[in-house]
Design a protein around this motif. Structure first.
Motif, short mmCIF file in Angstrom:
data_model
loop_
_atom_site.label_atom_id
_atom_site.label_comp_id
_atom_site.label_asym_id
_atom_site.label_seq_id
_atom_site.Cartn_x
_atom_site.Cartn_y
_atom_site.Cartn_z
N GLY A 556 8.36 -7.71 -5.19
CA GLY A 556 7.55 -7.50 -3.31
C GLY A 556 8.08 -5.90 -3.46
O GLY A 556 7.66 -4.98 -2.87
N LEU A 559 8.17 -3.16 -4.50
CA LEU A 559 6.47 -2.23 -4.64
C LEU A 559 6.43 -2.15 -3.11
O LEU A 559 5.58 -0.89 -3.05
N ASP A 560 6.79 -2.16 -1.60
CA ASP A 560 6.63 -2.37 -0.52
C ASP A 560 7.01 0.10 -0.60
O ASP A 560 7.51 0.17 -0.95
N LEU A 588 0.18 -7.81 -3.44
CA LEU A 588 0.52 -6.26 -2.78
C LEU A 588 -0.44 -6.75 -1.97
O LEU A 588 -0.04 -6.11 -0.97
N ARG A 591 0.80 -7.83 0.76
CA ARG A 591 2.23 -7.49 1.39
C ARG A 591 2.03 -5.93 2.75
O ARG A 591 2.46 -5.35 2.96
N LYS A 592 1.42 -5.23 1.89
CA LYS A 592 0.80 -3.59 2.19
C LYS A 592 0.14 -3.98 3.51
O LYS A 592 -0.96 -5.30 4.20
N VAL A 600 -3.97 0.53 -7.93
CA VAL A 600 -2.97 -0.31 -9.57
C VAL A 600 -3.35 -0.07 -10.43
O VAL A 600 -5.20 -0.71 -10.37
N ILE A 630 -7.08 -2.36 -1.65
CA ILE A 630 -6.62 -2.50 -3.19
C ILE A 630 -7.46 -1.65 -4.15
O ILE A 630 -8.89 -2.11 -3.86
N THR A 649 6.23 2.91 -10.20
CA THR A 649 6.04 3.15 -8.75
C THR A 649 5.98 4.10 -8.11
O THR A 649 7.24 5.22 -9.07
#
Length: 700
Positions: A556, A559-560, A588, A591-592, A600, A630, A649
């Motif tokens: 997590g 990837l933020d 994802l 979190r976003k 992705v 996404i 990333t």
């Protein structure tokens, strides 16, 4: 049959049986597995289906005619009277009647007592004097006008036990199997499907067998209910005796000073104490003292004369709380009765098997494959009790000189037992010895670390070993890695109630494992690109069978803020693997920020023979992401060269994984619900590593 089953039958013809046949013949007979497999071994030790079916009917017929059900005891008694003689299968015990100076047998299910037994039979089978033994017996009925004379006579007896086995052949044939095949053969021999267990889980199951192969070995297993802790001691071998923890007495276990009769330790290879845990239970102090002396010195007193014995002890019981609760509030031995929650007693345990790592036994775990007739394997293991394989470690590794002699002995005995079970032919490699050594040291470290919590006079010990290269390799327990915030607290109480303590990781360099503090930060809720999190490069190793790991915690924070995430994993093929991919995307989305967009892209390999199903499932992820912010896409690696498993990333992070997203042990198909199906933190993981590397950011 599987390739392994064919190989087993090829090399051990006549000594193996299809394990599901026990259920086919058992019916309502309350009889141990080794009794049934003894009979199956006489008639069904083949891979010919026609012969197996004929053998099953023969065994069923034998059980129908000769196995004594308590409800039919009167009918069998009448049959013996009418015929004068009849063969029965029953559990028989013998005692000496001092008034008549004669031996008398008791048939447990048949319900007859004072059955006359000649002294020759007793001398040939002394275990009859200690406890019940399953036998095939010829019983005679001769009525006498003498009122004190019993009409029942035990004419002949044959304990249900296989004839002499050829150990040399067993050892030589071992060389025809790889290590994985041999472990799977042993797993099938104790009744389990190897494919539903990870490597560590298999080794923990085999750890239960060490008391059968090592003299004077003391093992404890505490864990949740229903994990099969007592099964191996009640069903596996005619050389083991399972008794309830509440039935322990000095005369029964060691010696009856009034008549000099030796107890269970004098006649059995393994004495297992079932339901041993329970804080409300009490034990006689004299019993605890004599047990401690026997566990340490292999001797006990008979009056004024010390006597030796070789029986191993196995203590099994249920825990009341989960591991973090015990580590925070008490210790991993908290469930023991007060008299046994004693540092001197605990220190005499050679290994602590973590029962909480073993899954609850379910029907789908049982094998339909071939395994050793358990009585055959039991005789092999008994033969191996006289050997010592612990010196095989010394050619590769040296155990720390800082640990005590008692610790060293415990590790050596566990190592010797594992080597006997898996490498009776001495074919072990350096890497395989190291794997077993780490397990043996961990099993003793679990005991020693808890002793330091219970008794402040016990110092903390540095458990490590040294390879031929001279580099120190530390050993940790799984729960130490999983709950570091509680594990190293002495006194059994922790004042820090944080539930969001960060996941602790084990950092391992190629040669020098060392513990480090800190871990990737974990953000809760929606994370913004502007949020600052201290992220560092590093290499982290996770031990098999631990829980508490999730994609959220692993990936997590790294990837933020990314707008492009590329996952390269050639094994997103099977349904559960594609489900892992979906859960990665779900993480994802959680979190976003709602207004942010993220791409992705997955690069994977085709599932040969089932590509259409794979395409359908991957396309369903694309469809599911519509409107979520996404954009999911995927492609097959057409070059066939993408063996890497990593996540890259556009913010400059590359996360390398030796197993890709496939870090969880595959779920076992079953009806109903489990937390592991719903929450990643409750799933058992495979052993894996993850490496975080900074690379050049490529926006767009």
């Amino acid at each position: 049959m599987s390739d392994l089953d064919s190989k087993i039958n090829e090399h051990f013809a006549g000594f193996v049986v299809r394990k599901d046949l026990v259920k086919a013949v058992k019916g309502n007979a309350i009889v141990p597995t080794y009794v049934l497999e003894y009979l199956l071994g006489q008639y069904c030790a083949t891979d010919d289906e026609a012969s197996i079916q004929t053998g099953i009917e023969t065994v069923k017929d034998i059980l129908r005619k000769h196995y004594v059900h308590r409800s039919e005891a009167g009918l069998i008694q009448s049959t013996i009277r009418e015929r004068g003689r009849y063969k029965v299968i029953d559990q028989i015990s013998v005692s000496l009647n001092e008034k008549t100076d004669s031996y008398e047998a008791v048939f447990e299910n048949l319900g007859i007592k004072k059955v006359s037994v000649d002294s020759t039979t007793v001398k040939a089978h002394p275990k009859l004097l200690v406890t019940g033994v399953w036998c095939i017996a010829d019983v005679q009925y001769e009525f006498s006008d003498e009122a004190r004379t019993s009409p029942w006579i035990l004419e002949s007896i044959k304990p249900i036990q296989i004839a002499k086995v050829d150990y040399e052949q067993y050892r030589d044939v071992r060389q025809a199997f790889t290590t994985d095949e041999w472990i799977d053969l042993l797993m099938q021999s104790i009744g389990f499907r190897p494919e539903v267990f990870g490597r560590r889980s298999k080794l923990l199951q085999l750890l239960r067998l060490i008391p059968f192969v090592e003299r004077n070995y003391n093992l404890i297993e505490l864990g949740p209910k229903g994990t099969g802790k007592s099964h191996v001691y009640s069903e596996f071998s005619p050389h083991g005796q399972l008794i309830s923890g509440g039935e322990i007495t000095i005369p029964k276990l060691f010696v009856n000073n009034s008549n000099g009769r030796i107890g269970l330790v004098g006649y059995w290879d393994v004495v297992a104490f079932d339901e041993f845990a329970g804080r409300e239970k009490t034990a006689n102090k004299a019993l605890v003292d004599i047990m401690k002396n026997y566990m340490a010195n292999k001797t006990f007193s008979r009056g004024v004369n010390p006597m030796g014995a070789e029986a191993s002890f196995s203590f099994v019981g249920n825990t009341d709380h989960n591991v973090p609760y015990m580590l925070k509030n008490s210790d991993l031995f908290e469930a023991l009765p007060t008299q046994f929650h004693d540092s001197a007693f605990i220190d005499r345990l050679h290994a602590y098997l973590p029962g909480w790592e073993i899954d609850v036994i379910r029907g789908e775990m049982f094998t339909k494959g071939y395994g050793f007739i358990v009585d055959y394997l039991a005789e092999i293991l008994r033969h191996l009790r006289s050997e010592d394989f612990s010196n095989r470690v010394h050619q590769y590794f040296k155990v720390s000189e800082k640990i005590s002699e008692r610790d060293r002995t415990a590790i050596s005995k566990t190592m010797s037992g594992l080597l006997k079970l898996i490498f009776p032919d001495g074919s072990q490699t350096e890497a395989e010895v190291e794997e077993l050594l780490r397990l043996a040291m961990e099993s003793r470290k679990r005991v020693k670390d808890q002793l330091a919590r219970i008794d402040s006079t016990y110092p903390e010990v540095d458990f490590h070993y040294i390879g031929a290269d001279g580099v120190k390799r530390n050993v940790t327990t799984v729960e130490e890695e999983e709950y570091p915030q509680f594990y190293h607290i002495k006194g059994g109480a922790v004042g820090d109630d944080r539930e969001d303590a960060p996941l602790d990781l084990l950092v391992i360099s190629p040669m020098d494992p060392t513990k480090v503090a800190g871990a990737p930060a974990v953000l809760t809720g929606k994370a913004a690109a502007s949020d600052t999190v201290a992220l560092a490069e590093g290499h982290f190793v996770y031990a098999e069978n631990r829980k508490g790991v999730s994609y959220e915690k692993l990936f997590g924070p790294h990837l933020d803020g990314a707008s492009l995430v590329v996952v390269t994993d050639p094994y997103i093929r099977l349904f559960y693997q594609i489900r892992n991919m979906m859960e990665f995307v779900e993480m994802l989305i959680r979190r976003k920020r709602p207004e942010d967009q993220m791409k992705v892209h997955l690069v994977t390999g085709p599932d040969e023979g089932n590509v259409s199903r794979q395409r359908e499932l991957l396309d369903s992820i694309t469809a599911a992401c519509t409107g979520s912010g996404i954009e999911f896409s995927w492609a097959f690696d057409t070059s066939g060269t993408a063996h890497a498993r990593d996540i890259v990333t556009d913010t400059g992070w590359k996360i390398v994984l030796d197993r890709g997203l496939d870090i969880f042990q595959p779920p076992i198909k079953t009806e109903g619900f489990s937390l592991g199906d719903r929450l990643q933190e409750h799933r058992v993981i495979k052993g894996f590593y993850v490496t975080y590397v900074r690379v050049a950011a490529e926006k767009g």
